[in-house]
Design a protein around this motif. Structure first.
Motif, PDB file in Angstrom:
ATOM      1  N   ALA A  79       0.911  29.497  64.702  1.00  8.90           N
ATOM      2  CA  ALA A  79      -0.251  30.159  65.293  1.00  8.90           C
ATOM      3  C   ALA A  79      -0.891  31.148  64.324  1.00  8.90           C
ATOM      4  CB  ALA A  79       0.156  30.872  66.580  1.00  8.90           C
ATOM      5  N   SER A  80      -0.088  31.696  63.430  1.00  8.67           N
ATOM      6  CA  SER A  80      -0.603  32.676  62.471  1.00  8.67           C
ATOM      7  C   SER A  80      -1.378  32.034  61.330  1.00  8.67           C
ATOM      8  CB  SER A  80       0.555  33.498  61.891  1.00  8.67           C
ATOM      9  OG  SER A  80       1.349  32.698  61.031  1.00  8.67           O
ATOM     10  N   ASP A  81      -1.250  30.723  61.160  1.00 10.79           N
ATOM     11  CA  ASP A  81      -1.919  30.021  60.060  1.00 10.79           C
ATOM     12  C   ASP A  81      -2.479  28.711  60.589  1.00 10.79           C
ATOM     13  OD1 ASP A  81      -2.791  29.035  57.629  1.00 10.79           O
ATOM     14  OD2 ASP A  81      -0.804  28.358  57.005  1.00 10.79           O
ATOM     15  N   THR A  82      -3.664  28.794  61.163  1.00 12.34           N
ATOM     16  CA  THR A  82      -4.244  27.618  61.806  1.00 12.34           C
ATOM     17  C   THR A  82      -4.602  26.534  60.795  1.00 12.34           C
ATOM     18  OG1 THR A  82      -6.432  28.674  61.720  1.00 12.34           O
ATOM     19  CG2 THR A  82      -5.147  28.943  63.741  1.00 12.34           C
ATOM     20  N   THR A  83      -4.787  26.893  59.527  1.00 12.96           N
ATOM     21  CA  THR A  83      -5.091  25.880  58.516  1.00 12.96           C
ATOM     22  C   THR A  83      -3.825  25.185  58.014  1.00 12.96           C
ATOM     23  OG1 THR A  83      -4.893  27.419  56.650  1.00 12.96           O
ATOM     24  CG2 THR A  83      -7.043  27.267  57.739  1.00 12.96           C
ATOM     25  N   HIS A  84      -2.664  25.794  58.279  1.00 16.24           N
ATOM     26  CA  HIS A  84      -1.364  25.263  57.857  1.00 16.24           C
ATOM     27  C   HIS A  84      -1.238  25.182  56.333  1.00 16.24           C
ATOM     28  CE1 HIS A  84      -1.006  23.109  62.006  1.00 16.24           C
ATOM     29  NE2 HIS A  84      -0.970  24.417  62.093  1.00 16.24           N
ATOM     30  N   GLU A  85      -2.027  26.001  55.634  1.00 13.89           N
ATOM     31  CA  GLU A  85      -1.952  26.008  54.181  1.00 13.89           C
ATOM     32  C   GLU A  85      -0.912  26.989  53.654  1.00 13.89           C
ATOM     33  OE1 GLU A  85      -5.825  26.789  52.679  1.00 13.89           O
ATOM     34  OE2 GLU A  85      -6.611  24.796  53.155  1.00 13.89           O
ATOM     35  N   HIS A  86      -0.477  27.914  54.508  1.00 13.76           N
ATOM     36  CA  HIS A  86       0.426  28.969  54.044  1.00 13.76           C
ATOM     37  C   HIS A  86       1.680  29.074  54.924  1.00 13.76           C
ATOM     38  CE1 HIS A  86      -2.975  30.116  51.561  1.00 13.76           C
ATOM     39  NE2 HIS A  86      -3.727  30.223  52.651  1.00 13.76           N
ATOM     40  N   LEU A  87       2.100  27.968  55.502  1.00 16.58           N
ATOM     41  CA  LEU A  87       3.257  27.992  56.392  1.00 16.58           C
ATOM     42  C   LEU A  87       4.525  28.412  55.644  1.00 16.58           C
ATOM     43  CD1 LEU A  87       2.728  24.755  58.544  1.00 16.58           C
ATOM     44  CD2 LEU A  87       2.377  27.133  59.227  1.00 16.58           C
ATOM     45  N   ALA A  88       4.702  27.924  54.432  1.00 19.77           N
ATOM     46  CA  ALA A  88       5.906  28.264  53.669  1.00 19.77           C
ATOM     47  C   ALA A  88       5.973  29.762  53.417  1.00 19.77           C
ATOM     48  CB  ALA A  88       5.940  27.487  52.360  1.00 19.77           C
ATOM     49  N   ALA A  89       4.851  30.349  53.005  1.00 18.53           N
ATOM     50  CA  ALA A  89       4.821  31.787  52.740  1.00 18.53           C
ATOM     51  C   ALA A  89       5.094  32.578  54.015  1.00 18.53           C
ATOM     52  CB  ALA A  89       3.471  32.180  52.141  1.00 18.53           C
ATOM     53  N   GLU A  90       4.557  32.131  55.141  1.00 16.64           N
ATOM     54  CA  GLU A  90       4.784  32.812  56.412  1.00 16.64           C
ATOM     55  C   GLU A  90       6.259  32.775  56.804  1.00 16.64           C
ATOM     56  OE1 GLU A  90       3.121  34.561  58.718  1.00 16.64           O
ATOM     57  OE2 GLU A  90       1.344  34.685  57.442  1.00 16.64           O
ATOM     58  N   LEU A  91       6.890  31.634  56.627  1.00 22.01           N
ATOM     59  CA  LEU A  91       8.310  31.518  56.961  1.00 22.01           C
ATOM     60  C   LEU A  91       9.144  32.501  56.150  1.00 22.01           C
ATOM     61  CD1 LEU A  91       8.631  27.615  57.136  1.00 22.01           C
ATOM     62  CD2 LEU A  91       8.941  29.206  59.043  1.00 22.01           C
ATOM     63  N   VAL A  92       8.824  32.629  54.871  1.00 24.92           N
ATOM     64  CA  VAL A  92       9.572  33.541  54.000  1.00 24.92           C
ATOM     65  C   VAL A  92       9.236  34.995  54.313  1.00 24.92           C
ATOM     66  CG1 VAL A  92       9.940  34.256  51.612  1.00 24.92           C
ATOM     67  CG2 VAL A  92       9.798  31.826  52.174  1.00 24.92           C
ATOM     68  N   ASP A  93       7.949  35.302  54.470  1.00 20.18           N
ATOM     69  CA  ASP A  93       7.528  36.681  54.722  1.00 20.18           C
ATOM     70  C   ASP A  93       8.096  37.223  56.024  1.00 20.18           C
ATOM     71  OD1 ASP A  93       6.108  36.587  52.383  1.00 20.18           O
ATOM     72  OD2 ASP A  93       4.147  36.270  53.321  1.00 20.18           O
ATOM     73  N   ARG A  94       8.279  36.353  57.013  1.00 23.43           N
ATOM     74  CA  ARG A  94       8.828  36.791  58.300  1.00 23.43           C
ATOM     75  C   ARG A  94      10.355  36.842  58.288  1.00 23.43           C
ATOM     76  NH1 ARG A  94       5.266  35.691  63.134  1.00 23.43           N
ATOM     77  NH2 ARG A  94       3.160  35.411  62.295  1.00 23.43           N
ATOM     78  N   GLY A  95      10.955  36.483  57.167  1.00 21.74           N
ATOM     79  CA  GLY A  95      12.405  36.541  57.064  1.00 21.74           C
ATOM     80  C   GLY A  95      13.133  35.449  57.832  1.00 21.74           C
ATOM     81  N   LEU A  96      12.420  34.369  58.167  1.00 22.69           N
ATOM     82  CA  LEU A  96      13.029  33.291  58.931  1.00 22.69           C
ATOM     83  C   LEU A  96      13.883  32.387  58.042  1.00 22.69           C
ATOM     84  CD1 LEU A  96       9.975  32.374  61.195  1.00 22.69           C
ATOM     85  CD2 LEU A  96      12.036  33.645  61.847  1.00 22.69           C
ATOM     86  N   VAL A  97      13.542  32.332  56.775  1.00 14.82           N
ATOM     87  CA  VAL A  97      14.292  31.525  55.816  1.00 14.82           C
ATOM     88  C   VAL A  97      14.049  32.110  54.430  1.00 14.82           C
ATOM     89  CG1 VAL A  97      12.403  29.872  55.551  1.00 14.82           C
ATOM     90  CG2 VAL A  97      14.713  29.186  54.954  1.00 14.82           C
ATOM     91  N   GLY A  98      15.076  32.099  53.586  1.00 15.17           N
ATOM     92  CA  GLY A  98      14.921  32.633  52.250  1.00 15.17           C
ATOM     93  C   GLY A  98      14.084  31.734  51.373  1.00 15.17           C
ATOM     94  N   ALA A  99      13.453  32.320  50.364  1.00 14.56           N
ATOM     95  CA  ALA A  99      12.589  31.547  49.480  1.00 14.56           C
ATOM     96  C   ALA A  99      13.367  30.445  48.767  1.00 14.56           C
ATOM     97  CB  ALA A  99      11.919  32.472  48.459  1.00 14.56           C
ATOM     98  N   GLY A 100      14.543  30.785  48.252  1.00 16.61           N
ATOM     99  CA  GLY A 100      15.358  29.791  47.559  1.00 16.61           C
ATOM    100  C   GLY A 100      15.843  28.698  48.491  1.00 16.61           C
ATOM    101  N   GLU A 101      16.243  29.094  49.696  1.00 13.16           N
ATOM    102  CA  GLU A 101      16.716  28.106  50.670  1.00 13.16           C
ATOM    103  C   GLU A 101      15.591  27.151  51.052  1.00 13.16           C
ATOM    104  OE1 GLU A 101      18.750  27.894  55.145  1.00 13.16           O
ATOM    105  OE2 GLU A 101      18.051  29.815  54.328  1.00 13.16           O
TER     106      GLU A 101
END
Length: 279
Positions: A79-101
């Motif tokens: 919902a925070s990225d309706t274009t779905h262009e930055h989903l990976a960054a959102e997942l990392v920024d929210r602490g849901l998954v580590g960048a390396g993982e």
């Protein structure tokens, strides 16, 4: 002239040749592959960054089905990225998954999708404009992609056609009374696959149900077959395709002829005569 027919792409005999041409031209695009299973190949500056196919779980399926991320958290990210262009960054920024993982998961999903697509000949392909896709990796060359697909096929092959056959075969457990050894001695991942092999699910179905890669599930199924703990399920006479639900069994805690190439096609825009699957 469409993107699928412009030079030098029209001379590409198969998808690997097409990817090599895209690499040489440093193209950013998507390649839509139709057939069974079909899918999409996403290219950025000539490097393959992601693949999506019904034949293997993608990043979303791996994160959600395994329980790594909850449905509510995932919905909030989308919902925070309706274009779905930055989903990976959102997942990392929210602490849901580590960048390396996430990078490991992203590459794993890419190689797994390429493996799934290599097990059958496509009906067609077409180059289109790039579309947003969830990924977090620097991209891989077509040569590296094909090398990984070849390694996976070789590690599973027992005879020509055996890998594609294993992928499409429904498995069922051997009756307890006939088990050569107690199943509770198995590692947790093997017990999960054994519980999911209910006679209706193929390796693909099990992979989606457990939130694991197709290749990893097939490695475990091969091991269970060697131990005599599972056996192929005899299909019903009507030959209907698998309709098993892509959900893990409640008792489980998530924890063609072989080909070393990606799908092949004949010259032309995007259609090819029917082929018998590779062996």
């Amino acid at each position: 002239m469409t993107a699928g027919t412009e030079e030098p792409l029209a001379d590409s005999r198969n998808v690997p040749a097409l990817l090599a041409a895209l690499r040489n031209r440093r193209r950013s695009c998507s390649v839509v592959v139709t057939g069974t299973p079909g899918g999409s190949i996403h290219v950025r500056d000539g490097l393959v960054v992601a693949m999506e196919t019904p034949g293997a779980p993608g990043i979303e399926g791996l994160l959600l089905r395994s329980g790594r991320i909850g449905e509510q958290a995932w919905s909030a990210v989308r919902a925070s990225d309706t274009t779905h262009e930055h989903l990976a960054a959102e997942l990392v920024d929210r602490g849901l998954v580590g960048a390396g993982e996430l990078e490991v998961i992203s590459l794993g999903a890419l190689f797994d999708a390429a493996f799934a697509l290599s097990l059958a000949v496509p009906d067609s392909w077409e180059v289109t404009a790039p579309v947003p896709v969830l990924y977090r990796n620097a991209g891989v060359t077509p040569e590296r992609l094909l090398g990984e697909v070849s390694r996976r096929i070789n590690s599973l092959a027992t005879e020509p056609g055996s890998v594609a056959a294993l992928a499409r075969t429904r498995m069922r457990p051997v009756p307890t009374a006939h088990l050569p050894e107690p199943a509770d001695r198995l590692p947790a991942r093997h017990r999960a696959v054994l519980a999911a092999a209910d006679g209706r699910r193929t390796a693909r179905d099990i992979a989606f149900a457990l939130g694991r890669g197709l290749f990893a599930v097939m490695i475990d199924l091969r091991h269970l077959l060697d131990l005599g703990l599972v056996r192929p399920h005899t299909p019903s006479p009507n030959g209907r395709p698998s309709t098993a639900a892509r959900v893990a069994p409640s008792a489980v805690t998530p924890s063609a002829p072989d080909s070393a190439s990606l799908p092949r096609r004949l010259p032309g825009r995007n259609s090819a005569p029917a082929h018998r699957p590779h062996d």
